[in-house]
Motif scaffolding. Sequence first.
Motif, PDB file in Angstrom:
ATOM      1  N   LYS A 112      -3.901   9.699   6.325  1.00  0.00           N
ATOM      2  CA  LYS A 112      -2.617  10.270   6.730  1.00  0.00           C
ATOM      3  C   LYS A 112      -1.651   9.115   7.003  1.00  0.00           C
ATOM      4  CE  LYS A 112      -0.013  13.625   8.186  1.00  0.00           C
ATOM      5  NZ  LYS A 112       0.402  14.683   7.297  1.00  0.00           N
ATOM      6  N   ARG A 113      -2.201   8.085   7.571  1.00  0.00           N
ATOM      7  CA  ARG A 113      -1.351   6.957   7.875  1.00  0.00           C
ATOM      8  C   ARG A 113      -2.030   5.670   7.395  1.00  0.00           C
ATOM      9  NH1 ARG A 113      -0.607   2.892  10.504  1.00  0.00           N
ATOM     10  NH2 ARG A 113       1.437   2.187  11.207  1.00  0.00           N
ATOM     11  N   PRO A 114      -1.817   5.304   6.104  1.00  0.00           N
ATOM     12  CA  PRO A 114      -2.460   4.081   5.597  1.00  0.00           C
ATOM     13  C   PRO A 114      -2.000   2.870   6.408  1.00  0.00           C
ATOM     14  CG  PRO A 114      -1.204   5.185   3.859  1.00  0.00           C
ATOM     15  CD  PRO A 114      -0.930   5.919   5.120  1.00  0.00           C
ATOM     16  N   LEU A 115      -2.855   1.887   6.510  1.00  0.00           N
ATOM     17  CA  LEU A 115      -2.472   0.692   7.269  1.00  0.00           C
ATOM     18  C   LEU A 115      -1.477  -0.141   6.469  1.00  0.00           C
ATOM     19  CD1 LEU A 115      -5.993  -0.320   8.637  1.00  0.00           C
ATOM     20  CD2 LEU A 115      -4.070   0.492   9.996  1.00  0.00           C
ATOM     21  N   GLU A 116      -0.458  -0.634   7.140  1.00  0.00           N
ATOM     22  CA  GLU A 116       0.494  -1.547   6.495  1.00  0.00           C
ATOM     23  C   GLU A 116      -0.219  -2.878   6.266  1.00  0.00           C
ATOM     24  OE1 GLU A 116       3.629  -0.803   5.831  1.00  0.00           O
ATOM     25  OE2 GLU A 116       3.878   1.051   6.957  1.00  0.00           O
ATOM     26  N   ASP A 117       0.341  -3.692   5.345  1.00  0.00           N
ATOM     27  CA  ASP A 117      -0.311  -4.974   5.041  1.00  0.00           C
ATOM     28  C   ASP A 117      -0.505  -5.836   6.294  1.00  0.00           C
ATOM     29  OD1 ASP A 117      -0.489  -4.260   2.507  1.00  0.00           O
ATOM     30  OD2 ASP A 117       1.072  -5.611   1.719  1.00  0.00           O
ATOM     31  N   PHE A 118       0.565  -5.893   7.135  1.00  0.00           N
ATOM     32  CA  PHE A 118       0.454  -6.773   8.310  1.00  0.00           C
ATOM     33  C   PHE A 118      -0.615  -6.262   9.281  1.00  0.00           C
ATOM     34  CE2 PHE A 118       3.343  -3.662  10.095  1.00  0.00           C
ATOM     35  CZ  PHE A 118       3.015  -3.632  11.441  1.00  0.00           C
ATOM     36  N   GLU A 119      -0.779  -4.918   9.303  1.00  0.00           N
ATOM     37  CA  GLU A 119      -1.770  -4.348  10.225  1.00  0.00           C
ATOM     38  C   GLU A 119      -3.193  -4.665   9.760  1.00  0.00           C
ATOM     39  OE1 GLU A 119       0.047  -0.263  11.949  1.00  0.00           O
ATOM     40  OE2 GLU A 119      -0.250  -0.319   9.786  1.00  0.00           O
ATOM     41  N   VAL A 120      -3.422  -4.466   8.475  1.00  0.00           N
ATOM     42  CA  VAL A 120      -4.785  -4.687   7.982  1.00  0.00           C
ATOM     43  C   VAL A 120      -5.131  -6.182   8.021  1.00  0.00           C
ATOM     44  CG1 VAL A 120      -4.315  -4.740   5.487  1.00  0.00           C
ATOM     45  CG2 VAL A 120      -6.461  -3.832   6.303  1.00  0.00           C
ATOM     46  N   SER A 158     -12.308 -13.727  -0.407  1.00  0.00           N
ATOM     47  CA  SER A 158     -10.982 -13.118  -0.221  1.00  0.00           C
ATOM     48  C   SER A 158     -10.885 -11.745  -0.892  1.00  0.00           C
ATOM     49  CB  SER A 158      -9.914 -14.043  -0.821  1.00  0.00           C
ATOM     50  OG  SER A 158     -10.073 -14.078  -2.234  1.00  0.00           O
ATOM     51  N   LEU A 159     -11.985 -11.282  -1.515  1.00  0.00           N
ATOM     52  CA  LEU A 159     -11.870 -10.083  -2.363  1.00  0.00           C
ATOM     53  C   LEU A 159     -11.990  -8.742  -1.650  1.00  0.00           C
ATOM     54  CD1 LEU A 159     -13.805 -10.621  -5.704  1.00  0.00           C
ATOM     55  CD2 LEU A 159     -11.368 -10.264  -5.340  1.00  0.00           C
ATOM     56  N   PHE A 160     -12.973  -8.626  -0.744  1.00  0.00           N
ATOM     57  CA  PHE A 160     -13.348  -7.276  -0.303  1.00  0.00           C
ATOM     58  C   PHE A 160     -12.940  -6.922   1.124  1.00  0.00           C
ATOM     59  CE2 PHE A 160     -16.638  -8.645  -3.398  1.00  0.00           C
ATOM     60  CZ  PHE A 160     -16.269  -7.800  -4.421  1.00  0.00           C
ATOM     61  N   GLY A 161     -12.518  -7.907   1.911  1.00  0.00           N
ATOM     62  CA  GLY A 161     -12.259  -7.654   3.328  1.00  0.00           C
ATOM     63  C   GLY A 161     -11.251  -6.527   3.551  1.00  0.00           C
ATOM     64  N   ILE A 162     -10.074  -6.675   2.960  1.00  0.00           N
ATOM     65  CA  ILE A 162      -9.013  -5.685   3.204  1.00  0.00           C
ATOM     66  C   ILE A 162      -9.381  -4.308   2.646  1.00  0.00           C
ATOM     67  CG2 ILE A 162      -6.614  -5.138   2.535  1.00  0.00           C
ATOM     68  CD1 ILE A 162      -5.966  -8.046   3.306  1.00  0.00           C
ATOM     69  N   PRO A 163      -9.879  -4.228   1.395  1.00  0.00           N
ATOM     70  CA  PRO A 163     -10.264  -2.886   0.915  1.00  0.00           C
ATOM     71  C   PRO A 163     -11.314  -2.209   1.794  1.00  0.00           C
ATOM     72  CG  PRO A 163     -10.272  -4.454  -0.897  1.00  0.00           C
ATOM     73  CD  PRO A 163     -10.002  -5.242   0.338  1.00  0.00           C
ATOM     74  N   LEU A 164     -12.287  -2.968   2.300  1.00  0.00           N
ATOM     75  CA  LEU A 164     -13.316  -2.331   3.131  1.00  0.00           C
ATOM     76  C   LEU A 164     -12.733  -1.809   4.442  1.00  0.00           C
ATOM     77  CD1 LEU A 164     -16.447  -4.639   2.670  1.00  0.00           C
ATOM     78  CD2 LEU A 164     -16.111  -2.334   1.802  1.00  0.00           C
ATOM     79  N   LEU A 165     -11.810  -2.569   5.025  1.00  0.00           N
ATOM     80  CA  LEU A 165     -11.188  -2.090   6.272  1.00  0.00           C
ATOM     81  C   LEU A 165     -10.342  -0.851   6.007  1.00  0.00           C
ATOM     82  CD1 LEU A 165     -10.211  -5.436   8.020  1.00  0.00           C
ATOM     83  CD2 LEU A 165     -11.960  -3.806   8.732  1.00  0.00           C
ATOM     84  N   ASN A 166      -9.650  -0.848   4.867  1.00  0.00           N
ATOM     85  CA  ASN A 166      -8.850   0.342   4.516  1.00  0.00           C
ATOM     86  C   ASN A 166      -9.736   1.574   4.331  1.00  0.00           C
ATOM     87  OD1 ASN A 166      -6.168  -0.454   4.611  1.00  0.00           O
ATOM     88  ND2 ASN A 166      -6.306  -1.496   2.643  1.00  0.00           N
ATOM     89  N   LEU A 199     -12.647   2.151   5.770  1.00  0.00           N
ATOM     90  CA  LEU A 199     -13.105   2.620   7.085  1.00  0.00           C
ATOM     91  C   LEU A 199     -11.970   3.331   7.823  1.00  0.00           C
ATOM     92  CD1 LEU A 199     -15.279  -0.407   8.239  1.00  0.00           C
ATOM     93  CD2 LEU A 199     -16.076   1.918   7.860  1.00  0.00           C
ATOM     94  N   TRP A 200     -10.755   2.796   7.659  1.00  0.00           N
ATOM     95  CA  TRP A 200      -9.618   3.421   8.326  1.00  0.00           C
ATOM     96  C   TRP A 200      -9.357   4.824   7.742  1.00  0.00           C
ATOM     97  CZ3 TRP A 200      -7.447   3.789  12.621  1.00  0.00           C
ATOM     98  CH2 TRP A 200      -6.169   4.337  12.770  1.00  0.00           C
ATOM     99  N   SER A 201      -9.586   4.978   6.423  1.00  0.00           N
ATOM    100  CA  SER A 201      -9.415   6.304   5.806  1.00  0.00           C
ATOM    101  C   SER A 201     -10.339   7.318   6.449  1.00  0.00           C
ATOM    102  CB  SER A 201      -9.761   6.282   4.315  1.00  0.00           C
ATOM    103  OG  SER A 201      -8.991   5.363   3.682  1.00  0.00           O
ATOM    104  N   LEU A 202     -11.551   6.867   6.756  1.00  0.00           N
ATOM    105  CA  LEU A 202     -12.513   7.767   7.400  1.00  0.00           C
ATOM    106  C   LEU A 202     -11.955   8.220   8.758  1.00  0.00           C
ATOM    107  CD1 LEU A 202     -15.465   8.826   7.970  1.00  0.00           C
ATOM    108  CD2 LEU A 202     -15.949   6.552   8.834  1.00  0.00           C
TER     109      LEU A 202
END
Length: 500
Positions: A202-210, A184-192, A194-197
């Motif tokens: 400019k538009r961080p992902l909302e919790d529900f989106e990620v 449960s530790l790394f999934g969301i940070p890693l997706l965030n 990649l999304w930053s790239l």
Amino acid sequence: MWDPHYLLQTRFYISENMWLIVILLLLLFLALLDTRRPKNFPPGPAWFPIIGCAWQIQKLCRQTGSLSKAVLPLVAEYGPLIGARIGRERVVIVCGLQQILEMFGRDELNGRPKGILSDSRTGGKRKGIVFNDSQTFQEHKKFVLRHLKDSKEIMEEAIHSELREINEDLTKRCKKNGTVPIDSLFGIPLLNMLWSLMAGRKRPLEDFEVNELLSIMEDFSLCGSLSGTSFSNFPFMKYLCPNYSGYNTYVDVHKRIINFVRERVEELRGSGANPGLIHAYLATLNSREKKDSFSEEQLLAVCMDLFIAGFETTYNTLQFFMSYIVLHQDVQTKAQKEIDCVVGRRRAVTLDDKPRLPYVESVVLESMRLFAGRGFLVPRRATQDTTFYGYFIPKDTILLGNSRGTLMDSKAGWKNPSAFDPDRYIKDGSLNVPSSFVIFGLGKRRCLGEILAKANLFLIVANMLQTFSFKAAPGSQQQVEVVEGFTPGVKPFNALVTIR
Ligand code: HEM
């Protein structure tokens, strides 16, 4: 009495039976033809009509637990190049280090599989980078590589920001209980990250989106394997049993990723300049720099490729790291001592510290090796008839590079290859990486995210070890349990985490 009707009837039966016999003989002939391998094709298990040698390989997979292990008895019998046919697909499994290195360097072996596995991800036509080998792939790979080069600082900033989130979350959980499910530790940070790239933060992902994206990626990891799926080997299954063969799930998961990106691109459009890949691409579409192959559909496929190729590989490497580190307290203590000595605990570890943390880096390398060494490289396709190590490889043959041969085989120079031993990369106190460590491939199809993956993994591992200590939770695993997916993973487990 002579009866002409009787004779006519007999003739009719004879001719009817004759036809039946002719048809049966023809079918037998076709079946026999179907078992023949091309002349001088690499040796391997016998081919049966229609299924090829799928049955023998499936049996070995069941016995050994994975395709990458199933290949071992075949290598012992046939050598490092195994000629197989799985359903309609002609496949050469490439196992030896020398053979894999040669494959990387050969231009005519640089293609990617054509057909259902690649087409059905992007609406019936090959798009993006990973499963494409046209001019489109080259132009897009070049574009993304240039963008990645220009975004190093932004990416490091994004990684540190996500690391702060992981630290906060883990600190809270430690104080509460201390037993943490590692998956449960790394999934969301890693997706965030990649999304930053892609979006330049400019538009961080909302919790529900990620969370939605994470659930799609979880579904993706279960819907096939890099070495093929039942519907890609037997394409008729797409019509006969689209659910059972996994075809529907495969198509659906890719559609969900594309739709996810499409909606976000719409939101980003017109939101002003930002340093993300999406903005750079949209700007290029309206400029003179635009290549003919560039289009919004291609942009969506490229973003999907980045999520797919970048997420599971990094995520699973971290799962392997955690599994090994809880079982090897000596390695953990040694890495922590190095961090304490070089960086201390008052500031975060940065990429500038990397040259002075060779042991921490070797922990990362060893985690990558034990992850990637259990699977296959991204499949290649022969783009023309060719010879390889004296064997004939017809056009469109799939080449499956078995990473076990490069990363987990004593013949490739690895002493005690299944042991977790970061010291193997240290010589006279400095980092010394063996030439068989070809984890990201080589040549034209080399991994596009290598620098990003290495930066991500180093920063996460170093900063985790700087702040926390990890032990196996009571009653938890005593060994690393590998599970098969699109890439190799580990069975979810809990660790006992303490703040240092
Ligand atoms: C531990 C992490 C990773 C490993 C072990 C890894 C490994 C690989 C390998 C072995 C290939 C195929 C090379 C070949 O065919 O010769 C590949 C291709 C690729 N990787 Fe990675 N990768 C990792 C992370 C990433 C990341 C973070 C990204 C993107 C952000 C990424 C994007 C890609 C892409 C787009 C390709 C296709 C390149 C092509 O077909 O030309 N990878 N990767």
